[in-house]
Scaffold this active site. Structure first.
Site, PDB file in Angstrom:
ATOM      1  N   LYS A 234       7.414 -68.190  64.225  1.00 18.65           N
ATOM      2  CA  LYS A 234       6.227 -68.902  63.758  1.00 18.65           C
ATOM      3  C   LYS A 234       6.579 -69.766  62.553  1.00 18.65           C
ATOM      4  O   LYS A 234       6.881 -69.263  61.476  1.00 18.65           O
ATOM      5  CB  LYS A 234       5.108 -67.959  63.356  1.00 18.65           C
ATOM      6  N   GLY A 286       9.014 -65.429  52.746  1.00 19.46           N
ATOM      7  CA  GLY A 286       7.787 -65.919  52.126  1.00 19.46           C
ATOM      8  C   GLY A 286       7.523 -65.179  50.835  1.00 19.46           C
ATOM      9  O   GLY A 286       8.460 -64.734  50.167  1.00 19.46           O
ATOM     10  N   THR A 288       6.353 -62.372  48.044  1.00 21.29           N
ATOM     11  CA  THR A 288       6.496 -60.926  47.899  1.00 21.29           C
ATOM     12  C   THR A 288       5.186 -60.230  48.253  1.00 21.29           C
ATOM     13  O   THR A 288       5.176 -59.164  48.868  1.00 21.29           O
ATOM     14  CB  THR A 288       6.938 -60.588  46.467  1.00 21.29           C
ATOM     15  N   VAL A 290       2.865 -61.084  50.482  1.00 18.98           N
ATOM     16  CA  VAL A 290       2.700 -60.953  51.931  1.00 18.98           C
ATOM     17  C   VAL A 290       3.761 -59.997  52.490  1.00 18.98           C
ATOM     18  O   VAL A 290       3.474 -59.200  53.387  1.00 18.98           O
ATOM     19  CB  VAL A 290       2.767 -62.337  52.614  1.00 18.98           C
ATOM     20  N   GLY A 291       4.971 -60.053  51.944  1.00 17.58           N
ATOM     21  CA  GLY A 291       6.032 -59.161  52.395  1.00 17.58           C
ATOM     22  C   GLY A 291       5.635 -57.704  52.268  1.00 17.58           C
ATOM     23  O   GLY A 291       5.863 -56.885  53.176  1.00 17.58           O
ATOM     24  N   GLU A 310      12.752 -61.668  53.068  1.00 18.15           N
ATOM     25  CA  GLU A 310      13.386 -62.544  52.070  1.00 18.15           C
ATOM     26  C   GLU A 310      12.236 -63.135  51.292  1.00 18.15           C
ATOM     27  O   GLU A 310      11.503 -63.969  51.813  1.00 18.15           O
ATOM     28  CB  GLU A 310      14.244 -63.599  52.774  1.00 18.15           C
ATOM     29  N   CYS A 344      12.934 -70.531  46.860  1.00 16.94           N
ATOM     30  CA  CYS A 344      12.731 -69.154  46.429  1.00 16.94           C
ATOM     31  C   CYS A 344      13.770 -68.729  45.399  1.00 16.94           C
ATOM     32  O   CYS A 344      13.516 -67.875  44.571  1.00 16.94           O
ATOM     33  CB  CYS A 344      12.747 -68.221  47.631  1.00 16.94           C
ATOM     34  N   GLU A 442       6.344 -66.429  39.965  1.00 19.68           N
ATOM     35  CA  GLU A 442       6.970 -67.509  40.714  1.00 19.68           C
ATOM     36  C   GLU A 442       5.964 -68.653  40.855  1.00 19.68           C
ATOM     37  O   GLU A 442       4.884 -68.482  41.408  1.00 19.68           O
ATOM     38  CB  GLU A 442       7.379 -67.001  42.099  1.00 19.68           C
TER      39      GLU A 442
END
Lengths: 531, 305
Positions: A234, A286, A288, A290-291, A310, A344, A442
């Site tokens: 995606k 993406g 952190t 959402v990770g 990542e 990133c 970030e």
């Protein structure tokens, strides 16, 4: 014991000697040396509308609830409405705000169809002799090289990055990624000493970000395919076009249908991939935030999928007084302003040894003023457009927060900006405290936080004082010192006297909350095999 | 009435090189040799203390030379050899019950070897000693197998080295109280990680004795910490502790696996969970057991005049 014969100058304890700043010469040519515009001349055909790429062909999206019962009339009405009906949404050029095309919003049903196609293709693909899989992947690399100009222009139009970067970095590295991993496909048995023949993991769900759209697709697909997996990819909501162009390439090279499926959409589509029980491995690049959500979502599943993440970073770039300062300033620029800071691993926290702080800031101001901000399709442009209106809003909120907390914002770049589009001139903060939000979070934009340090120990402590651990930079001409500092930095990639270098043979990935797993190199195979 | 009364040992925790009782004052009864031994039942606070000790020991243990770490692990093997009888008795007497319990509780994974009695205890101790010797040897070799030099397209010297993740939480399976514990902890230790281990709940005594082995083996204080206690109580704490960088466990119940995986969402800890195992076979002696417990660091430097 001090030598009584030698008189030493009185120094206050803890007060370092500041190196005097020789004024950096600033050449003023007025407008006499302005570059003439050098726009990229390649015109790229873009379809008005794209579907998903499932089972080897482009297919219309399936609505979540309306399904195929929607009347032809309604479909035409949707198509006529720029900005998208319920099943499509617009993708815009962030430098002009013009709508480039419409892409499909992937529903649960679309994701399910893609996973089924991938599952169906898996046995044959996994059973192919490695050398045959390799040949398909080599072909992808070749075809990307052949269509490089077109891909670079498309990347720049859809994402806003300077054509110089998409042409010289994104697209060549994407081709190289496929070329590198193609060669592993028939050598997997040699990559894991002592292990029995590595087996593919299965169907891989891969969710990628908008900052390096084609390159991230290559980072995800190439090792997965080499190891015999099939994929559901995606691309990011704002940058789907190069991935869809890659789908055309996959068809051109006769990749067996279903081996790679591409479903476009926003975060909801990503969530559908993360939740799909037919997926054996999830790779996410993406934020952190959402990770962590993905990790939580898969934790309770009966047989949880493998996971590699990542994620974000707030990477330190450390300049010692014994560095080559001019080179270091170039490294600072490359570290934070490359790709508008949408990186990133951007060197967004600059630590300068106190004795050279004034000198570095003076040189940084001069260099920053020369950066050319504007039309990403112009070959002279250094800093392009911010990827989306939403991201521009985020960056501007951070700029306001930084000033509110008392840091000094240096906006010395005065390059004229286009009338339309999303723009943020590169800038930096001084007087930043470690507790400031611009030093901790970030920003993902061309914003640098400058701080100082006195001793190497302090530099290490402050550099590591973050939940992230993706990358770090160190600048000094002292060989033994640089490797000692590198050893103590908690980061997956450490650039010594350089910054933001990438190569398919070089593993990339983070410590701590920057995620786990590596992409690139021999270590990048590990996530895609069962031993 | 016996002619001479044996002195029963009080089994305590092993934290920061010392043997405290649980700060909670709690103990739990464990049958040993026909009588009942009392083993400390660690609390959340004990876990926090152990993690703090492990963090503090990290710089010393991780920056020790690989040669030195190898020698320390080898010393542990030597000391364990000297405690073979005590360990074998502790395993043999109580492990059958634990195995029966585990077989009932667990529905997946390999069926473990059956009761081996006191003789089986000896076999498990010997296997554990051999496992320590194996990873003593890996200490100065795994980086050569897992790391590499990378031929990047440009004038750069580029290499990848494995580094310890930090504090590794080890959760020993119920049915392999010594070999399982050692097989999970030794790969972490050899790579320079500090370990906070939770002993088998059904038979925590071999784990408690392992602390005594470590205490006499030049293991720096805090590099290896051993807790005995209830898994139900402590596993969620392992999972959510933000200073624990990785969890290495085997034979967890599905519910405990879920709790551990959810812990990833707290601080993105690395999780290496093995199904129920007999800890035999090459994979338990190879570098890929170490790999999930290390971080790959890639270093670039320009080369040129």
């Amino acid at each position: 014991m001090p030598d009584p014969l030698v008189e030493s100058p009185p120094t206050l304890p803890g007060e370092p000697v500041r190196r005097p700043v020789t004024p950096t010469p600033v050449l003023r040519f007025g407008s006499a040396w302005d570059y003439a515009p050098a726009p990229e001349s390649v015109k790229v055909a873009i379809a008005e509308r794209y579907g998903h790429f499932i089972g080897g062909r482009f297919v219309e999206p399936k609505g979540a609830s309306v399904g195929s019962r929607e009347s032809k009339e309604a479909r035409i009405r949707d198509g006529a409405r720029r900005g998208g009906g319920p099943r499509h949404f617009a993708t815009v050029n962030p430098a002009t705000e013009a709508v480039l095309s419409e892409v499909a919003q992937g529903s649960d049903a679309d994701v399910d169809a893609a996973v089924r196609a991938a599952r169906e293709a898996l046995p044959k693909w996994a059973a192919l002799p490695g050398v045959e899989r390799a040949k398909y992947i080599f072909r992808i690399a070749r075809r990307i090289q052949e269509r490089a100009r077109e891909l670079a222009v498309l990347e720049t139009m859809d994402g806003g990055k300077p054509i110089r970067e998409s042409r010289d970095v994104d697209v060549p590295l994407a081709a190289a990624q496929f070329f590198y991993y193609a060669g592993w496909a028939d050598k997997l048995a040699f990559a894991f000493p002592g292990a029995r023949a590595p087996r593919p993991v299965g169907v891989c769900g891969q969710i990628i970000p908008w900052n390096f759209p084609l390159l991230m697709a290559a980072w995800k697909l190439a090792p997965a395919l080499a190891c015999g997996n099939t994929c559901v990819l995606k691309p990011a909501e704002t940058t789907p076009l190069t991935a869809l162009r890659l789908a055309e390439i996959l068809r051109e090279i006769d990749l067996p249908p279903g081996v790679v499926n591409i479903v476009t959409g926003d975060g909801r589509t990503g969530a559908a991939i993360a939740a799909h029980p037919g997926i054996d491995k999830i790779a996410f690049t993406g934020s952190t935030e959402v990770g962590k959500k993905i990790a939580m979502a898969v934790a309770g599943r009966e047989s949880p999928p493998r996971l590699t993440l990542e994620l974000g970073g707030k990477s330190p770039n450390i300049i010692f007084e014994d560095a080559s300062i001019d080179q270091a300033v170039e490294g600072i620029i490359a570290g934070i302003y490359f790709n508008q800071g949408h990186v990133c691993c951007a060197g967004s926290r600059l630590f300068v040894q106190e004795s050279v702080l004034d000198e570095v800031i003076a040189k940084l101001r001069v260099r920053l003023a020369t950066l050319r901000v504007g039309d990403p399709l112009d070959k002279n442009t250094d800093v392009g457009a911010i990827n989306s209106r939403a991201q521009l809003g985020t960056i501007e909120r951070y700029l306001a927060a930084g000033e509110k907390e008392g840091a000094e914002l240096h906006r010395v770049n005065g390059h004229p900006l286009p009338a339309k589009g999303y723009w943020c001139r590169p800038c930096f903060f001084t007087g930043v405290q470690p507790s400031h939000v611009v030093a901790r979070e970030e920003i993902f934009g061309p914003v640098l936080a400058v701080m100082s340090f006195r001793t190497p120990e302090e530099a290490i402590t402050r550099a590591n004082n973050t939940p992230y651990g993706l990358a770090a930079g160190v600048w000094t001409d002292k060989g033994s010192k640089i490797f000692e500092i590198a050893r103590h930095l908690k980061a997956g990639v450490v650039w010594l006297n350089t910054y933001n270098r990438f190569d398919p043979a070089s593993p990339f990935g983070g410590f701590k909350e920057s995620g786990f797993g590596r992409e690139g190199g021999m270590q990048g195979l590990r996530a895609y095999v069962n031993l | 009435m016996p002619e001479r009364l044996d002195i029963a040992k009080t089994y305590k925790l092993f934290i920061n090189g010392a043997f405290p009782r649980s700060e909670s004052g709690r103990t739990m009864p464990v049958e040993l040799g026909g009588s009942v031994a009392h083993v400390s039942r660690a609390s959340r606070k004990d876990l926090r203390d152990a993690v703090e000790a492990a963090r503090a020991a990290l710089s010393k243990w991780s920056s020790a030379t690989a040669y030195n770490r190898g020698q320390v692990l080898y010393r542990m093997a030597e000391m364990m050899e000297g405690k073979k009888r005590e360990l074998a008795e502790a395993i043999g007497e109580t492990t059958k019950r634990a195995r029966d319990k585990a077989t009932k509780a667990s529905t997946k994974g390999a069926r473990p070897r059956g009761n081996r009695g006191a003789g089986g205890g000896v076999a498990e101790v010997e296997a554990a000693i051999d496992r320590l010797v194996c990873f003593a040897g890996w200490a100065d070799k795994y980086a050569q197998v897992l790391g590499c030099n990378n031929p990047v397209a440009g004038p750069y010297y580029n290499f990848t080295v494995p580094e310890p993740t930090g504090v590794v939480g080890v959760i020993a399976p119920n049915d392999s109280p010594l070999l399982g514990l050692v097989s999970l902890a030794a790969p972490a230790l050899c790579a320079g990680n500090c370990v906070v281990a939770l002993a088998s709940e059904a038979n925590p005594i071999p784990g408690a004795i392992l602390g005594e082995v470590a205490a006499t083996s030049d293991v720096p204080a805090g590099a290896l910490n051993l807790l005995t206690g209830m898994h139900e109580e402590l596993i969620p704490q392992f999972a959510s502790h933000r200073e624990i960088g990785a969890i290495h466990a085997a034979g967890l119940t599905p519910e405990h696996e879920r709790r551990v995986r959810e812990g990833v969402a707290d601080n993105l800890k690395r999780v290496a969970l093995h199904p129920r195992a007999d800890f035999d076979g090459d994979r338990w002696r190879g570098p890929w057991i170490i790999e999930p417990l290390v971080e790959m660091k890639t270093i670039w430097h320009p080369s040129g005049a």
